[in-house]
Design a protein around this motif. Structure first.
Motif, PDB file in Angstrom:
ATOM      1  N   SER A  45      -3.190  19.764  62.527  1.00 12.33           N
ATOM      2  CA  SER A  45      -3.897  20.004  63.775  1.00 12.33           C
ATOM      3  C   SER A  45      -3.982  21.493  64.106  1.00 12.33           C
ATOM      4  CB  SER A  45      -3.228  19.252  64.926  1.00 12.33           C
ATOM      5  OG  SER A  45      -1.953  19.795  65.217  1.00 12.33           O
ATOM      6  N   ILE A  93       5.978  22.424  60.842  1.00 17.48           N
ATOM      7  CA  ILE A  93       5.983  20.983  61.107  1.00 17.48           C
ATOM      8  C   ILE A  93       6.473  20.212  59.887  1.00 17.48           C
ATOM      9  CG2 ILE A  93       4.540  18.974  61.646  1.00 17.48           C
ATOM     10  CD1 ILE A  93       5.095  20.822  64.029  1.00 17.48           C
ATOM     11  N   TYR A  94       5.918  20.480  58.717  1.00 14.34           N
ATOM     12  CA  TYR A  94       6.333  19.756  57.514  1.00 14.34           C
ATOM     13  C   TYR A  94       7.818  19.945  57.219  1.00 14.34           C
ATOM     14  CZ  TYR A  94       1.769  18.285  55.655  1.00 14.34           C
ATOM     15  OH  TYR A  94       0.566  17.669  55.440  1.00 14.34           O
ATOM     16  N   ARG A 103       1.658  24.540  60.114  1.00 15.51           N
ATOM     17  CA  ARG A 103       1.774  23.514  59.085  1.00 15.51           C
ATOM     18  C   ARG A 103       3.143  23.579  58.410  1.00 15.51           C
ATOM     19  NH1 ARG A 103      -1.674  25.507  55.505  1.00 15.51           N
ATOM     20  NH2 ARG A 103      -3.418  24.750  56.727  1.00 15.51           N
ATOM     21  N   GLY A 143       1.467  10.401  60.157  1.00 12.08           N
ATOM     22  CA  GLY A 143       1.596  10.988  61.481  1.00 12.08           C
ATOM     23  C   GLY A 143       1.974  12.464  61.440  1.00 12.08           C
ATOM     24  N   VAL A 144       2.944  12.797  60.606  1.00 14.41           N
ATOM     25  CA  VAL A 144       3.369  14.199  60.495  1.00 14.41           C
ATOM     26  C   VAL A 144       2.249  15.037  59.894  1.00 14.41           C
ATOM     27  CG1 VAL A 144       4.992  15.760  59.362  1.00 14.41           C
ATOM     28  CG2 VAL A 144       5.822  13.687  60.448  1.00 14.41           C
ATOM     29  N   THR A 145       1.536  14.496  58.920  1.00 13.65           N
ATOM     30  CA  THR A 145       0.429  15.232  58.310  1.00 13.65           C
ATOM     31  C   THR A 145      -0.667  15.517  59.329  1.00 13.65           C
ATOM     32  OG1 THR A 145       0.900  14.251  56.153  1.00 13.65           O
ATOM     33  CG2 THR A 145      -1.291  15.166  56.470  1.00 13.65           C
ATOM     34  N   LEU A 146      -1.011  14.533  60.141  1.00 13.92           N
ATOM     35  CA  LEU A 146      -2.026  14.764  61.183  1.00 13.92           C
ATOM     36  C   LEU A 146      -1.571  15.827  62.172  1.00 13.92           C
ATOM     37  CD1 LEU A 146      -3.226  11.120  61.915  1.00 13.92           C
ATOM     38  CD2 LEU A 146      -4.489  12.945  60.760  1.00 13.92           C
ATOM     39  N   LEU A 147      -0.316  15.773  62.554  1.00 16.83           N
ATOM     40  CA  LEU A 147       0.199  16.784  63.472  1.00 16.83           C
ATOM     41  C   LEU A 147       0.197  18.167  62.825  1.00 16.83           C
ATOM     42  CD1 LEU A 147       1.561  17.587  66.136  1.00 16.83           C
ATOM     43  CD2 LEU A 147       3.753  17.038  65.050  1.00 16.83           C
ATOM     44  N   ALA A 148       0.654  18.252  61.587  1.00 19.21           N
ATOM     45  CA  ALA A 148       0.747  19.546  60.908  1.00 19.21           C
ATOM     46  C   ALA A 148      -0.626  20.167  60.680  1.00 19.21           C
ATOM     47  CB  ALA A 148       1.474  19.382  59.577  1.00 19.21           C
TER      48      ALA A 148
END
Length: 132
Positions: free
Chosen positions: A87, A112-113, A109, A80-85
């Motif tokens: 984006s 977010i990470y 990126r 989930g965090v990877t998809l958000l980051a």
């Protein structure tokens, strides 16, 4: 008179050159979430008066066991965090280049990470404090 000193305040630096690479960012995220998962398992094993407050984690632990449920939660959180980051790349491709600041995907990126990894790390330390 020279305007050479103005160049020292230039803000249009290349963000991708300053941002950490994806492997380091992913390691920070996984490290923070692992601390959270380990602390959750440890506290739930050692204390009977504490319960898991997150519905998804609690449900996965009930169905798959404590360790497997925490591992699945870790995998879901990282995905989930990877998809958000990532984006930020989509934002750069969808909108005109005049709307997107230079280096936006790398800055987004990184933010977010690192913020997610720090949050999960904070939760892990908070969980361990239940032992004292």
């Amino acid at each position: 008179m020279s305007n050479r000193s103005v160049d020292g305040f230039e803000t249009r630096r290349a963000w991708p050159a300053l941002a950490p690479n994806r492997a380091w960012l992913l390691a920070a995220l996984v490290g923070g979430k692992t601390l959270d998962a380990v602390s959750t398992i440890t506290v739930l094993e050692l204390r009977t008066d504490v319960f898991e407050s997150v519905w998804l984690t609690r449900t996965l632990m009930e169905h798959f066991g404590m360790v497997a449920g925490s591992l699945l939660t870790l995998v879901f959180a990282v995905i989930g965090v990877t998809l958000l980051a990532e984006s930020g790349l989509l934002f750069e491709r969808v909108f005109p280049s005049s709307w997107v600041p230079t280096g936006y995907p790398a800055a987004f990126r990184t933010t977010i990470y690192l913020s997610a990894g720090a949050w999960y790390g904070f939760l892990g330390v908070h969980n361990f404090l239940f032992l004292f």
